[in-house]
Design an enzyme around this catalytic site. Sequence first.
Site, PDB file in Angstrom:
ATOM      1  N   GLY A  85     -11.145   1.504 -12.409  1.00  0.00           N
ATOM      2  CA  GLY A  85     -10.823   2.723 -13.150  1.00  0.00           C
ATOM      3  C   GLY A  85      -9.981   2.429 -14.380  1.00  0.00           C
ATOM      4  N   SER A  86      -9.102   3.353 -14.715  1.00  0.00           N
ATOM      5  CA  SER A  86      -8.412   3.320 -16.010  1.00  0.00           C
ATOM      6  C   SER A  86      -7.446   2.168 -16.203  1.00  0.00           C
ATOM      7  CB  SER A  86      -7.685   4.643 -16.251  1.00  0.00           C
ATOM      8  OG  SER A  86      -8.615   5.692 -16.415  1.00  0.00           O
ATOM      9  N   ILE A  87      -7.032   1.505 -15.136  1.00  0.00           N
ATOM     10  CA  ILE A  87      -6.194   0.313 -15.326  1.00  0.00           C
ATOM     11  C   ILE A  87      -6.943  -0.720 -16.162  1.00  0.00           C
ATOM     12  CG2 ILE A  87      -5.171  -1.680 -14.122  1.00  0.00           C
ATOM     13  CD1 ILE A  87      -4.327   0.196 -11.900  1.00  0.00           C
ATOM     14  N   LYS A 131      -8.507  -0.244 -18.728  1.00  0.00           N
ATOM     15  CA  LYS A 131      -8.360   0.042 -20.160  1.00  0.00           C
ATOM     16  C   LYS A 131      -7.376  -0.931 -20.821  1.00  0.00           C
ATOM     17  CE  LYS A 131      -9.596   4.890 -19.561  1.00  0.00           C
ATOM     18  NZ  LYS A 131      -9.142   6.285 -19.400  1.00  0.00           N
TER      19      LYS A 131
END
Length: 574
Positions: A305-307, A309
């Site tokens: 997920g967004s980690i 990014k």
Amino acid sequence: MKNKTYNKKKIMVVFLCATAILTGLIGRLVYLMIFDAEYYQELAQDLHEREREIKAARGEIVDRNGVVLATNRTVCTISVIHSQIEDPEQVIRVLCKELELDEETVRKRVEKVSSMEKIKTNVDKETGDRIRNYDLAGVKVDEDFKRYYPYDELASRVLGFTGGDNQGIIGLEVKYEEYLKGTNGTILTVTDARGIELEGVAEDRIEPVAGDTLQVSLDYNIQSYCEQAALKVMEEKQAEAVSILLMNPQNGEIYAMVNVPEFNLNEPYELNTGVDENSLTDEELQDALNQMWRNRCINDTYEPGSIFKIITSSACLEEGVVSLEDTFYCPGYRIVEDRRIRCHKVGGHGQETFVQGIQNSCNPVFMDIGLRLGSDRFYEYFEKFGLLSLTNIDLPGEAGTIMHKKEDIGTVELATMTFGQSFQVTPIQMAVTVSSIVNGGRRVTPHLATAVIDSDGEVVEEFEYREKKGIVSEETSETMQMLLESVVEEGSGKNGYIEGYSIGGKTATSQTLPRSANKYISSFLAFAPTDDPQIIGMVIIHDPQGVYYGGTIAAPVLRNIYDNVLPYLGIEKK
């Protein structure tokens, strides 16, 4: 006349044959008596010698401060030698009473004609001493060692456990078997032809050599506190499981690795799920045990997920396809080919800079910069950062990244990968990769073992681990430190903020497969202090009930841990 001649010849042939056979036998006897005498003497001696093994004490496992995490307890093995038993009924009666075994089982073993028959192993020393004091002919009480874990469930999947032969099964116990196992000894007794031990003939003993002590980077206090924090949030959120990982990003030493619910190392074959083992088939029980023993931090992959990014940002900054001043517009989605890929904020974030895009964890911003980078370059950075290789952590069973083939990465795949979907990695892989981005560009090898110590307390080996430089530039590393600090101070990670400390981090909320199950993984990764990271941590909550956003439920867990651990490690407030 002819018959007489024939008979004489016949007698002569028989005589010559008999002479030849006799000569051969005499020759063979001479050969055996003279040339093979030593061999057969040894063979005869072996027939009258009985060997019993003395197990070596397994080496201890201690934490970074010398706290014993795995040790041994003295136990006994009770055996009988059929030929030496004088009063079988008394032997059966005593062993049934002291070992709490049924008469049928004991009688069957006592009456079995064999050189030595084990009645029971892993008998506590007190019971073994009582049996020895009966002084029963034919009953042997040999002291042995059983692995013992003073803290039961602490770091169960990291430490691992041993089997009935005291050999490592999982975790550090199997990984460092050669250092821990030691060398067994023997007791040699001489018997007569009936198998009775000869009086006046001393036992020949070869003493066992204990295994060496393994010192690891785990910290008992940090591990304990993290387990308590994990259990608390698992109960509060009725989650399936919670994993917590704390590591030094400068050298890869692991302070804590938690996977709750943990299992009892002293009873490793008892399920921790509350399921009635009797209701399971042998195959189902083994599958359940294998699942219980899995270390989610290294054995299981998930969509980060967004980690992720953090990785996308670093690659794009390195390649120069984005700057901090770049502006974007988020209407709440992006149309990529025929797909409408949404942002977590349905109404969109509107106009925002790249810095605000990271703080807001805005998916359209990352799709935009990822598409600027392109699939070929994105894949190359994926490889450069080490995401396609194992971290080589010193635990067995590390899983590799599940990733698209380079030629299969289309525009849609690239867009979803930029914010951590459509591929899978392990938590340890994420921690190591982010460490290399915020520590100045060095990819460290995560590890637990630090040294081997002998019985005299001397360090006989210190472990060294590989490090790869140049993952990102110093400039990109410093930029990411600043950006991720702003995420905690002003953005989606604000629930991880601790006044007085500089903390950088990133939240994530990812959906598990199949999507129709509506199950989520909430996570938060953070490091401190931001300008010189000394610790990096991850909290991963599997299938929480109710609110499932990483910034809401995972960030506070790591904040509470850091509130205690940072002062404990001597990390001062700014």
